[in-house]
Design a protein around this motif. Structure first.
Motif, PDB file in Angstrom:
ATOM      1  N   PHE A  71      33.057 -44.108   6.582  1.00 24.96           N
ATOM      2  CA  PHE A  71      33.752 -44.719   7.718  1.00 24.96           C
ATOM      3  C   PHE A  71      33.536 -43.897   8.978  1.00 24.96           C
ATOM      4  CE2 PHE A  71      37.299 -45.179  10.615  1.00 24.96           C
ATOM      5  CZ  PHE A  71      37.386 -46.548  10.757  1.00 24.96           C
ATOM      6  N   ALA A  72      33.712 -42.586   8.872  1.00 26.07           N
ATOM      7  CA  ALA A  72      33.551 -41.719  10.046  1.00 26.07           C
ATOM      8  C   ALA A  72      32.133 -41.800  10.603  1.00 26.07           C
ATOM      9  CB  ALA A  72      33.897 -40.276   9.683  1.00 26.07           C
ATOM     10  N   ALA A  73      31.142 -41.801   9.738  1.00 27.75           N
ATOM     11  CA  ALA A  73      29.749 -41.857  10.185  1.00 27.75           C
ATOM     12  C   ALA A  73      29.420 -43.204  10.815  1.00 27.75           C
ATOM     13  CB  ALA A  73      28.805 -41.580   9.010  1.00 27.75           C
ATOM     14  N   VAL A  74      29.827 -44.281  10.155  1.00 30.59           N
ATOM     15  CA  VAL A  74      29.502 -45.606  10.670  1.00 30.59           C
ATOM     16  C   VAL A  74      30.344 -45.919  11.909  1.00 30.59           C
ATOM     17  CG1 VAL A  74      29.307 -48.066  10.085  1.00 30.59           C
ATOM     18  CG2 VAL A  74      28.760 -46.341   8.381  1.00 30.59           C
ATOM     19  N   TRP A  75      31.561 -45.389  11.977  1.00 30.88           N
ATOM     20  CA  TRP A  75      32.392 -45.553  13.169  1.00 30.88           C
ATOM     21  C   TRP A  75      31.694 -44.920  14.378  1.00 30.88           C
ATOM     22  CZ3 TRP A  75      35.702 -48.260  15.609  1.00 30.88           C
ATOM     23  CH2 TRP A  75      36.349 -47.755  16.738  1.00 30.88           C
ATOM     24  N   ALA A  76      31.149 -43.726  14.190  1.00 26.53           N
ATOM     25  CA  ALA A  76      30.421 -43.056  15.282  1.00 26.53           C
ATOM     26  C   ALA A  76      29.234 -43.913  15.717  1.00 26.53           C
ATOM     27  CB  ALA A  76      29.962 -41.666  14.856  1.00 26.53           C
ATOM     28  N   ARG A  77      28.567 -44.521  14.753  1.00 24.41           N
ATOM     29  CA  ARG A  77      27.438 -45.397  15.083  1.00 24.41           C
ATOM     30  C   ARG A  77      27.924 -46.625  15.844  1.00 24.41           C
ATOM     31  NH1 ARG A  77      23.653 -49.228  11.684  1.00 24.41           N
ATOM     32  NH2 ARG A  77      21.981 -49.378  13.209  1.00 24.41           N
ATOM     33  N   LEU A  78      29.045 -47.202  15.434  1.00 22.24           N
ATOM     34  CA  LEU A  78      29.584 -48.367  16.135  1.00 22.24           C
ATOM     35  C   LEU A  78      29.896 -48.022  17.589  1.00 22.24           C
ATOM     36  CD1 LEU A  78      30.551 -51.314  16.144  1.00 22.24           C
ATOM     37  CD2 LEU A  78      32.790 -50.478  15.411  1.00 22.24           C
ATOM     38  N   LEU A  79      30.461 -46.855  17.814  1.00 23.87           N
ATOM     39  CA  LEU A  79      30.753 -46.445  19.192  1.00 23.87           C
ATOM     40  C   LEU A  79      29.476 -46.365  20.027  1.00 23.87           C
ATOM     41  CD1 LEU A  79      33.476 -43.712  18.593  1.00 23.87           C
ATOM     42  CD2 LEU A  79      33.810 -46.033  19.482  1.00 23.87           C
ATOM     43  N   ARG A  80      28.404 -45.807  19.440  1.00 23.93           N
ATOM     44  CA  ARG A  80      27.133 -45.709  20.169  1.00 23.93           C
ATOM     45  C   ARG A  80      26.547 -47.090  20.451  1.00 23.93           C
ATOM     46  NH1 ARG A  80      26.294 -41.718  16.205  1.00 23.93           N
ATOM     47  NH2 ARG A  80      24.800 -43.056  15.127  1.00 23.93           N
ATOM     48  N   VAL A  81      26.563 -47.956  19.444  1.00 27.27           N
ATOM     49  CA  VAL A  81      26.004 -49.299  19.616  1.00 27.27           C
ATOM     50  C   VAL A  81      26.828 -50.098  20.632  1.00 27.27           C
ATOM     51  CG1 VAL A  81      25.592 -51.505  18.442  1.00 27.27           C
ATOM     52  CG2 VAL A  81      24.882 -49.368  17.368  1.00 27.27           C
ATOM     53  N   ALA A  82      28.134 -49.988  20.540  1.00 26.72           N
ATOM     54  CA  ALA A  82      28.996 -50.712  21.484  1.00 26.72           C
ATOM     55  C   ALA A  82      28.756 -50.231  22.909  1.00 26.72           C
ATOM     56  CB  ALA A  82      30.468 -50.524  21.105  1.00 26.72           C
TER      57      ALA A  82
END
Length: 126
Positions: free
Chosen positions: A100-111
């Motif tokens: 979750f933490a890793a993919v959340w960080a990715r979501l923030l970058r993509v967003a």
């Protein structure tokens, strides 16, 4: 051995111009531009709300909000944002905190990249 390299991940943001092009074809340029701008604003507010929930560790309604974000992103042709928001939801539902933490960080970058290029999204459809 004392050399430290800072990694700066850059996400490639995939977009599909067809959903916005269809909006422009169906509504005409002035109305479509208003609609797309409003939808992008709502998407940005939804993402900000989700970020606030995560920061506050309020995960009770997060899966529903991530599903809403995915639908909004897909309606605007923001395929990367939709896919990654779904990945975050899956990590949440599996209670996999590390993922979750890793993919959340990715979501923030993509967003960030998706919303920062919102003018480009609108321009692609004309």
């Amino acid at each position: 051995m004392n050399k430290i390299t800072a990694l700066r991940p850059r996400e490639v943001v995939r977009q599909d111009a067809e959903p916005i092009a269809a909006i422009y074809r169906n509504l005409g340029a002035p109305t479509a531009e208003q609609m797309v701008t409003r939808a992008l604003g709502e998407l940005a507010l939804t993402m900000a709300g989700i970020a606030a929930q995560v920061k506050a560790h309020d995960l009770a309604d997060l899966a529903r909000q991530l599903t809403r974000l995915r639908r909004m992103a897909e309606n605007l042709g923001l395929t990367s944002l939709g896919a990654v928001s779904d990945d975050v939801r899956i990590c949440l539902e599996r209670s996999d905190n590390t993922a979750f933490a890793a993919v959340w960080a990715r979501l923030l970058r993509v967003a960030e990249r998706s919303i920062a290029h919102e003018e480009g999204v609108v321009d692609l459809s004309v």
